[in-house]
Design an enzyme around this catalytic site. Structure first.
Site, PDB file in Angstrom:
ATOM      1  CE  LYS A  95      -3.403   2.484   2.718  1.00 16.64           C
ATOM      2  NZ  LYS A  95      -4.281   2.544   3.873  1.00 16.64           N
ATOM      3  CD  GLU A 105       9.173  -6.068   7.232  1.00 20.91           C
ATOM      4  OE1 GLU A 105       8.943  -4.943   6.738  1.00 20.91           O
ATOM      5  OE2 GLU A 105       8.880  -6.376   8.395  1.00 20.91           O
ATOM      6  N   GLY A 160      -4.792  -1.629   5.124  1.00 19.26           N
ATOM      7  CA  GLY A 160      -3.980  -2.756   4.652  1.00 19.26           C
ATOM      8  C   GLY A 160      -4.644  -4.102   4.891  1.00 19.26           C
ATOM      9  NE  ARG A 161      -6.364  -3.773  11.041  1.00 20.34           N
ATOM     10  CZ  ARG A 161      -5.678  -2.642  11.188  1.00 20.34           C
ATOM     11  NH1 ARG A 161      -4.513  -2.491  10.575  1.00 20.34           N
ATOM     12  NH2 ARG A 161      -6.147  -1.658  11.930  1.00 20.34           N
ATOM     13  CD  GLU A 220      -1.694  -4.463  11.488  1.00 19.69           C
ATOM     14  OE1 GLU A 220      -2.346  -4.300  10.441  1.00 19.69           O
ATOM     15  OE2 GLU A 220      -0.481  -4.723  11.464  1.00 19.69           O
ATOM     16  CG  HIS A 273      -4.817 -35.884  16.614  1.00 15.82           C
ATOM     17  ND1 HIS A 273      -5.032 -37.102  17.210  1.00 15.82           N
ATOM     18  CD2 HIS A 273      -5.812 -35.714  15.709  1.00 15.82           C
ATOM     19  CE1 HIS A 273      -6.097 -37.671  16.660  1.00 15.82           C
ATOM     20  NE2 HIS A 273      -6.593 -36.844  15.750  1.00 15.82           N
ATOM     21  CE  LYS A 278       5.781  -0.883  10.029  1.00 15.57           C
ATOM     22  NZ  LYS A 278       4.813  -0.130   9.229  1.00 15.57           N
TER      23      LYS A 278
HETATM   24  O1  F6P Z   1       2.244  -4.176   9.937  1.00 14.10           O
HETATM   25  C1  F6P Z   1       1.892  -2.872   9.653  1.00 14.10           C
HETATM   26  C2  F6P Z   1       1.362  -2.721   8.263  1.00 14.10           C
HETATM   27  O2  F6P Z   1       1.236  -1.360   8.036  1.00 14.10           O
HETATM   28  C3  F6P Z   1       0.047  -3.454   8.025  1.00 14.10           C
HETATM   29  O3  F6P Z   1      -1.058  -2.769   8.503  1.00 14.10           O
HETATM   30  C4  F6P Z   1       0.083  -3.611   6.551  1.00 14.10           C
HETATM   31  O4  F6P Z   1      -0.849  -4.539   6.118  1.00 14.10           O
HETATM   32  C5  F6P Z   1       1.520  -4.036   6.362  1.00 14.10           C
HETATM   33  O5  F6P Z   1       2.242  -3.264   7.289  1.00 14.10           O
HETATM   34  C6  F6P Z   1       2.087  -3.861   4.982  1.00 14.10           C
HETATM   35  O6  F6P Z   1       2.042  -2.533   4.575  1.00 14.10           O
HETATM   36  P1  F6P Z   1       2.221  -2.132   3.054  1.00 14.10           P
HETATM   37  O7  F6P Z   1       1.125  -2.745   2.267  1.00 14.10           O
HETATM   38  O8  F6P Z   1       2.170  -0.631   3.036  1.00 14.10           O
HETATM   39  O9  F6P Z   1       3.553  -2.657   2.589  1.00 14.10           O
END
Ligand code: F6P
Length: 554
Positions: A206, A212, A267-268, A353, A384, A512
């Site tokens: 987003k 990452e 995002g979620r 979240e 199990h 972060k």
């Molecule tokens: O973990 C924090 C967060 O902002 C989430 O809410 C989001 O889904 C994720 O990081 C990834 O963010 P982006 O889509 O901006 O890379």
């Protein structure tokens, strides 16, 4: 400032809960043979049996009164209408618009968002069809066989969970891969399985600033350019899903290859937007439309059903009931469906979240506990592993059992066994088994008295453990869409009751920030040949120990 325990409806529930604890689930069923008929709901392809809960007719009335006092319906309307329901980020939360099937305008700041949504969906469908039909070719003229989604959090968990859930409906010639973890092993092991000539990378972020994702996407691009491909070929193998065109271009992806969404999509909650591209590639644009339709049907239900007939609100009220009046701290999701194996992980982000908050919307501290820990694994595997604790442990863990009447892969008596196990678990959790019954059973099996005496309490089940059962005919694009929307609205209704903001996530920021500081400190210390001293002694000690062992290795 909200002080929930001081409100009349909350106080009434506190008193009522004390009374309700005097009876057992088994006794409730014995006393009322209409319990199953009374405590059930239908919505958008799902049937909910919530009769195996510590509730009476009066509980349902009192919980509904709490929802009304907390303006849950009005808050739902505000969300569906595009109001700023995420005040700390100054945004609407309009994921429902992404799947809206009607013809009305839905406005954010006076502008109708529907034309933009439909235009991106059309572009996504055209692109997905070209890839699926083998018309979108890689740099050496070969068709795409592998798609690697590079994203994390909401840009990974949703598409990953949904493509797994809908595996029986996926395109046979396309392999979907998902890389999220910054641990290089995730990308390296994935790249070993694919060929640069036939692989499409989807960089999903987003913000397009997530470390990452950018690290993984850079590694993927470097790997791609180390093959026979050149810079001019990147456009054939890299597309972006984002709200941030500037950053996408800066990364080196042609913005013609970008599928956009908007800041009012959390995002979620973004699986319904361009972030759903891997799912659309897997199940096709028509399947994706069914997925959106399922969610839209649940939206209509959430918006229009009165509180006591409203499935997401009912589930939310039950979570509030157990979290705040019975001391439950976790909630189990047990899908009896192997294809839903990533559903609990997806719900962890959606729920935790969203509702892992300690302050109300106005910033004052909450005085009751909020979102529980969500966890789970598919049945029957969980039986199990951790079910022992559910049956005989000391924690009260309310659970949702999720089941389809029909299997996508009918085979021998597998599905009948799966169903029997699911129903057996909810029955056992509710009924338990008394010490008298244990003694009787052992006696009739001829077990000697001394053995009966030493084992009888170990073999007793207190029962009285509450569960919900969610049942559908078959798990498909439509029912998956409505199931996800059900939980989205459940989470929203809980937040409305607790008066917290489910749409921000400030709690992920500190880690972060510190990771950036520690990363820089570690590099500087190695460069200068010095120890790190700027953190607490534990963090300094760990950094210095790791740096020392890595330098020995080098
Ligand atoms: O973990 C924090 C967060 O902002 C989430 O809410 C989001 O889904 C994720 O990081 C990834 O963010 P982006 O889509 O901006 O890379």
């Amino acid at each position: 400032m909200t002080n929930l325990p001081k409100t009349p409806k909350w106080a009434a529930l506190t008193e009522h809960a004390t009374e309700q604890k005097n009876t057992t689930l088994a006794a409730r069923f014995k006393a009322d043979d209409q319990r199953f008929e009374k405590f059930q709901l239908n919505a958008a392809g799902w049937f909910l049996d919530f009769s195996k809960n510590h509730i009476s007719d009066e509980t349902v009335v009192k919980l509904a009164e709490l929802a009304e006092a907390q303006n849950v319906s009005a808050k739902f309307n505000a969300m569906f209408e595009g109001d700023v329901v995420n005040p700390t980020e100054g945004r609407a939360a309009l994921h429902s618009a992404l799947r809206y099937q009607g013809s009305d305008a839905i406005k954010v700041d006076g502008d109708d968002v529907m034309p933009g949504i439909r235009s991106v969906l059309d572009r996504m469908a055209a692109f997905a069809n070209r890839v699926r039909d083998g018309e979108w070719l890689g740099f050496s003229g070969k068709r795409i066989t592998d798609v690697v989604n590079v994203g994390i959090g909401g840009s990974d968990l949703g598409p990953l969970m949904a493509t797994e859930a809908l595996k029986p409906f996926t395109h046979e010639a396309l392999n979907l891969h998902f890389v999220s973890n910054v641990d290089g092993s995730h990308m390296v092991s994935t790249l070993k399985k694919v060929n640069p000539e036939t692989t499409l990378f989807i960089v999903a972020s987003k913000t397009f600033t997530t470390i990452e994702t950018l690290t993984n996407a850079t590694t993927a691009k470097d790997w791609f350019l180390e093959s026979k491909a050149g810079e001019q070929d990147v456009a054939k193998h890299f597309v972006a899903l984002s709200t941030n065109a500037e950053k996408v271009a800066a990364f080196g992806i042609d913005t013609n290859n970008m599928f956009e969404f908007w800041d009012w999509v959390g995002g979620r909650y973004s699986l319904w937007s361009a972030i759903g591209m891997p799912l659309m590639l897997a199940i096709g644009p028509d399947g994706f439309t069914r997925f959106l339709e399922g969610a839209a049907a649940m939206d209509e239900h959430a918006k229009n059903a009165p509180v006591r007939e409203n499935m997401p609100v009912t589930l939310a009220l039950l979570t509030v009931w157990y979290s705040n009046f019975f001391g439950a701290t976790s909630h189990l999701i047990a899908p009896y469906d192997q294809y839903l194996h990533r559903f609990p992980a997806y719900l962890q982000q959606l729920t935790m979240e969203s509702n892992g908050k300690s302050v109300h919307v106005d910033g004052s501290s909450v005085s009751v506990s909020t979102g529980p820990v969500v966890w789970g694994e598919p049945g029957t595997n969980g039986q199990h592993a951790y079910f022992q604790l559910l049956h005989q442990g000391t924690h009260l863990i309310p659970a949702d059992f999720i089941l389809a009447a029909e299997s996508c892969n009918p085979c021998g008596n597998h599905h009948e066994l799966l169903i029997a196990n699911c129903l057996a678990q909810t029955e056992a959790l509710m009924q338990g088994k008394s010490t008298e019954d244990v003694v009787e059973e052992m006696r009739s099996a001829g077990v000697p008295n001394d053995k009966i005496e030493s084992l009888k309490t170990h073999r007793t089940f207190a029962g009285n453990r509450p569960t919900n059962t969610l049942l559908t005919q078959r798990l498909d694009a439509y029912t998956l869409g409505s199931l996800i929307a059900l939980y989205e609205h459940k989470v929203f209704a809980e937040a409305a009751i607790w008066d917290i903001n489910p749409f921000d996530q400030w709690g992920v920021e500190l880690g972060k920030q510190l990771a950036t500081t520690i990363y820089n400190d570690m590099q500087d210390a190695v460069k200068d040949g010095k120890s790190v001293t700027s953190h607490d002694s534990s963090t300094n000690g760990l950094i210095n120990r790791i740096n020392a062992s890595r330098s020995r290795l080098a």
